[in-house]
Write a protein that holds these residues in place. Structure first.
Motif, PDB file in Angstrom:
ATOM      1  N   TYR A 109     -22.801 -37.351 -11.230  1.00  0.00           N
ATOM      2  CA  TYR A 109     -21.356 -37.913 -11.305  1.00  0.00           C
ATOM      3  C   TYR A 109     -20.993 -38.929 -12.240  1.00  0.00           C
ATOM      4  O   TYR A 109     -21.653 -39.768 -12.669  1.00  0.00           O
ATOM      5  N   TYR A 122     -15.857 -37.717 -11.047  1.00  0.00           N
ATOM      6  CA  TYR A 122     -16.010 -36.156 -10.996  1.00  0.00           C
ATOM      7  C   TYR A 122     -17.373 -35.709 -11.011  1.00  0.00           C
ATOM      8  O   TYR A 122     -18.370 -36.455 -11.767  1.00  0.00           O
ATOM      9  N   ASP A 127     -15.672 -30.052 -13.043  1.00  0.00           N
ATOM     10  CA  ASP A 127     -14.582 -31.108 -12.837  1.00  0.00           C
ATOM     11  C   ASP A 127     -13.800 -30.889 -11.832  1.00  0.00           C
ATOM     12  O   ASP A 127     -12.638 -31.510 -11.828  1.00  0.00           O
ATOM     13  N   PHE A 130     -13.453 -33.685  -7.769  1.00  0.00           N
ATOM     14  CA  PHE A 130     -13.458 -34.943  -8.144  1.00  0.00           C
ATOM     15  C   PHE A 130     -12.682 -35.814  -6.981  1.00  0.00           C
ATOM     16  O   PHE A 130     -12.222 -35.367  -5.955  1.00  0.00           O
TER      17      PHE A 130
END
Length: 227
Positions: A109, A122, A127, A130
């Motif tokens: 992350y 994210y 992505d 998130f």
């Protein structure tokens, strides 16, 4: 006449001798029985004393074990508390560039600034997974405002779905907290607000059905501390 007297005297003497022997044997038997009883009493007393000493030693050992267990419990509780949130032990402390807080990021992350006073944590692999992070100082907003704001944000994600309230954070570090969830076409949106160490935090998590990373985002969000 003298013969009869002699015979009678002999009989009396013999009877006296037999009586004396009987008395000696009775005395010896009595003495023997008394000696045996004395030895038995001494043996019984010795065994009772040993039993009492063993009982006292057992009681002392049990008390020592209880004391050791009582001393070990706080350490075990402390270890369990750390294991409850893997982000605390496995995450990398990261300071926000746009807001005054630090967060522990789990492997895979990243943290970036989305816009003023809004950051995004994210997934490096996707992505679409998130968490939006917003923080407020007490003079900027109170918990009630943040709580209402997160509910409105989630309802806007799916106006046709019903908002569900989830259990609040149990950790005593959180002065106030509230968690909500609403389903979407391909997953769910989870919102959490909490007050911790004089900082009010608002989290909005976007998860997909086939990903299931909401808990990881929440664990990272719980590590947020004021800087």
């Amino acid at each position: 006449m003298s013969k009869k007297l002699f015979f009678a005297a002999s009989v009396l003497a013999l009877s006296g001798l037999m009586a004396a022997c009987g008395s000696d044997e009775s005395t010896e038997e009595t003495n023997g029985t008394a000696t045996t009883n004395t030895k038995q009493n001494e043996t019984t007393t010795s065994e009772e004393t040993a039993t009492e000493e063993d009982a006292e030693e057992t009681t002392e050992e049990t008390a020592e074990e209880t004391d050791e267990s009582a001393e070990e419990e706080p350490a075990e509780e402390s270890t369990e508390a750390q294991e409850e949130n893997p982000a605390t032990s496995e995450g990398t402390p990261t300071v926000s560039e746009s807001q005054a807080y630090e967060i522990h990021l789990l492997p895979g992350y990243e943290l970036t600034a989305e816009e003023p006073n809004k950051d995004v944590v994210y997934s490096s692999e996707n992505d679409e997974l998130f968490m939006r992070v917003e923080t407020f100082k007490p003079e900027e907003a109170d918990f009630a405002f943040a709580d209402d704001s997160i509910q409105q944000t989630l309802k806007a994600s799916n106006e046709d779905a019903e908002l569900t309230e989830l259990p609040a954070f149990e950790d005593s570090k959180f002065t106030n907290s509230a968690v909500y969830e609403i389903p979407t076409d391909n997953g769910k949106v989870t919102g959490a607000v909490f007050e911790k160490e004089g900082l009010i935090v608002k989290l909005t998590i976007f998860d997909l059905t086939d990903a299931g990373v909401t808990e990881e985002f929440l664990n990272m969000g719980k590590t947020i501390t004021s800087k």
